[in-house]
Write an enzyme that holds these catalytic residues in place. Structure first.
Site: not given
Lengths: 305, 296
Positions: A172, A240
């Site tokens: 990811k 983030k």
């Protein structure tokens, strides 16, 4: 054999994912911090629980979809967390995007209690979640993965076990690295067109048909051109994730110069109040570097005259 | 009046700093994880302790000089940490380089026990620590700083009170940004000279007399030309400091593109097994980027 499922975190992504599992006929228990978010699930027959621990006591498999590393830790290990209610043999599938190191830590702590933890972050956004076409990247124990693989095919189209614990989060991070850099590149390309007095909408149309075509360009290009930053994907989430990418690179002793600069653009977007804008708003940071207006107060204190 | 002093962390920096404090005539109690690190201090008359708590119990001011944020948290707040032993009114001066946010958190926590914390990171390396010529940037309460100032003066020359808790660490982050980005600039300039077939040593000499003069050009520039990367300041530590910088930038929402880029080249240095070299070895990373595979 029917497995009893649980789902924690019913936001923009979690709700449609949980609904897809319910529609596939699986008995479902749900928990969310805000009680109102469970309503659509309860209407479809899911049972609402008042804590992650209470939910864990009734489930064979729990899916979590919350925001950041500390949220997952609180849900799993905090007061009234999953670990307090879990039976041995429980499988926790975390769809959140968190640092690989945090996923490995959670997996090893839960393993001591006989709970399997799989990191299973997703890509594909709200549309992919609704249509059940997400890409899911899994890290963790192979036998646990095998048991839940059929469930994951209810929420995703591409379901890949990448490797051991943390490997899904590494995949990811690589995915997000590619995305934030593509956003940066697209923002610069369209700003170049605009600054050169050329219609960025026409340039976008040309790019779409050529070698620079991409899904990001399709989804975000016209938002950059029209300055329409309703989300989509909220920029605070890419902000983030970009920091997770930089931490991974530092831990691996790797230079990721492009991602490092793109992360700074997202930092600046946060300061400009863009946290809940669509990520395509990174174009405003690129544009602002040249603009004379809209400068923040502490910069305008400097006088160059 | 002599003050009872404590010192926790007696590595490359901490040891000479503690010795300089003792030369000021102060009673000293020390603790280090490895007993052998305490030996030079014990030889000079310091009392050795088995825990930071034991040090703090006997000291008016306890200095801490360890590696990273978790180490400081452990030494001050952990089991057997300074906070367990320190008396009300005692001061803990943390001279490590750690996160400003963590500093503020630790200071607030020990303030509830009546203990003052100063953040007082240093610049100047082992040479500065040995010669007592460090630059010390201090955050915390001004009254606490005034009490400790004469002690700082035994270890450093340029002692600046920056502001409230965390401000010293912010100043240190600024210091590390300037150092990293200047090293990057000097390395790129010298590589450009070489790529043109021009004598890079002459270029450095010319630049030293002009507007591009800096201490980095002088010291690190020479290291690059001589390929002498003995530390100095280790790349692995500079990497740690740049992670603090980029974490602050992330939390605050401020773009630091050049610092972010320089940090990547330091990452590559560490990843190449060169973390023990001086961070001026960024020069090697940049050189490798543009080197054809058949060369070298």
């Amino acid at each position: 054999m029917t497995l009893t499922l649980g789902f924690i975190g019913l936001g923009v992504m979690g709700r449609p994912m949980a609904l897809n599992l319910v529609r596939a006929g699986h008995p479902m228990h749900v928990y969310a911090r805000r009680a109102s978010t469970v309503t659509p699930l309860v209407e479809q027959g899911a049972v609402a629980c008042d804590s992650p621990a209470g939910l864990a006591a009734r489930c064979d498999v729990i899916f979590t979809m919350v925001t950041a590393g500390p949220d997952v830790e609180a849900v799993a290990l905090g007061v009234d967390g999953i670990a307090e209610g879990a039976r041995r043999g429980l499988i926790v599938v975390d769809h959140s995007t968190i640092p690989p190191a945090a996923a490995r830590r959670l997996a090893s702590i839960l393993a001591e209690r006989g709970v399997d933890f799989l990191d299973a972050p997703v890509s594909g956004g709200e549309t992919g979640a609704i249509n059940g076409t997400l890409s899911i990247m899994i890290g963790g124990c192979e036998s646990a993965f095998r048991r839940i693989e059929p469930l994951l095919s209810c929420v995703g189209k591409t379901v890949l076990r990448i490797g051991e614990s943390g490997a899904g989060q590494v995949a990811k991070a690589a995915n997000q690295l590619a995305i934030v850099l593509t956003l940066q590149g697209l923002a610069e390309a369209l700003t170049l067109a605009r600054a050169s007095g050329v219609d960025p909408a026409k340039v976008l149309g040309a790019l779409r048909g050529g070698a620079a075509a991409s899904r990001i360009l399709d989804a975000m290009g016209s938002k950059m051109v029209t300055h329409d930053y309703r989300p989509g994907v909220e920029a605070r989430l890419h902000h983030k994730d970009a920091q997770i990418v930089l931490e991974c690179a530092a831990a691996a002793g790797l230079a990721v110069p492009g991602a490092a600069v793109a992360a700074q653009t997202f930092n600046a977007l946060m300061a400009r109040g863009g946290a809940r804008q669509d990520s395509s708003a990174v174009v405003t940071v690129v544009e602002a570097m040249r603009a004379r207006e809209n400068q923040c107060a502490w910069l305008s204190l400097c006088s160059y005259d | 009046m002599t003050t009872s002093l404590g010192f926790v962390g007696l590595g490359i920096m901490g040891r000479p700093m503690a010795l300089n404090l003792m030369k000021g005539g102060h009673a000293m109690v020390v603790h280090a994880r490895r007993p052998e690190s305490m030996k030079p201090l014990a030889d000079a008359g310091a009392v050795t302790c088995t825990s930071p708590a034991e040090v703090a119990a006997q000291a008016d001011v306890t200095f801490v000089m360890v590696s990273d944020t978790p180490d400081v948290e452990q030494v001050i707040l952990g089991p057997g940490g300074c906070a367990e032993g320190a008396r009300r009114g005692a001061i803990i001066a943390d001279m490590s380089t750690i996160s400003p946010a963590a500093t503020r958190r630790i200071a607030a926590e020990i303030a509830t026990k009546g203990i003052e914390m100063l953040d007082a990171p240093v610049s100047g390396g082992e040479v500065g620590a040995t010669n007592g010529t460090l630059s010390i940037m201090v955050g915390g309460k001004a009254e606490a700083f005034e009490r400790v100032r004469p002690l700082f003066e035994l270890m450093g020359k340029n002692i600046v009170y920056i502001g409230a808790s965390g401000a010293g660490q912010v100043a240190k982050s600024c210091n590390q940004i300037v150092a990293a980005v200047t090293i990057e600039a000097v390395a790129e300039a010298l590589l450009l000279a070489r790529a043109n077939g021009v004598d890079a040593a002459k270029v450095r000499e010319a630049l030293l007399g002009g507007f591009a003069y800096s201490r980095v050009l002088e010291l690190h520039g020479r290291r690059m030309l001589e390929a002498d990367f003995k530390p100095g300041f280790k790349a692995a530590l500079h990497q740690k400091d740049m992670r603090i910088v980029l974490q602050s930038a992330h939390e605050l929402g401020i773009a630091l593109p050049a610092a972010a880029l320089a940090a990547q080249h330091i990452n590559a240095l560490v990843g190449s097994g060169e973390g023990e070299l001086d961070s001026s070895a960024i020069y090697k990373v940049l050189g490798r980027m543009s080197q054809a595979p058949s060369e070298g």
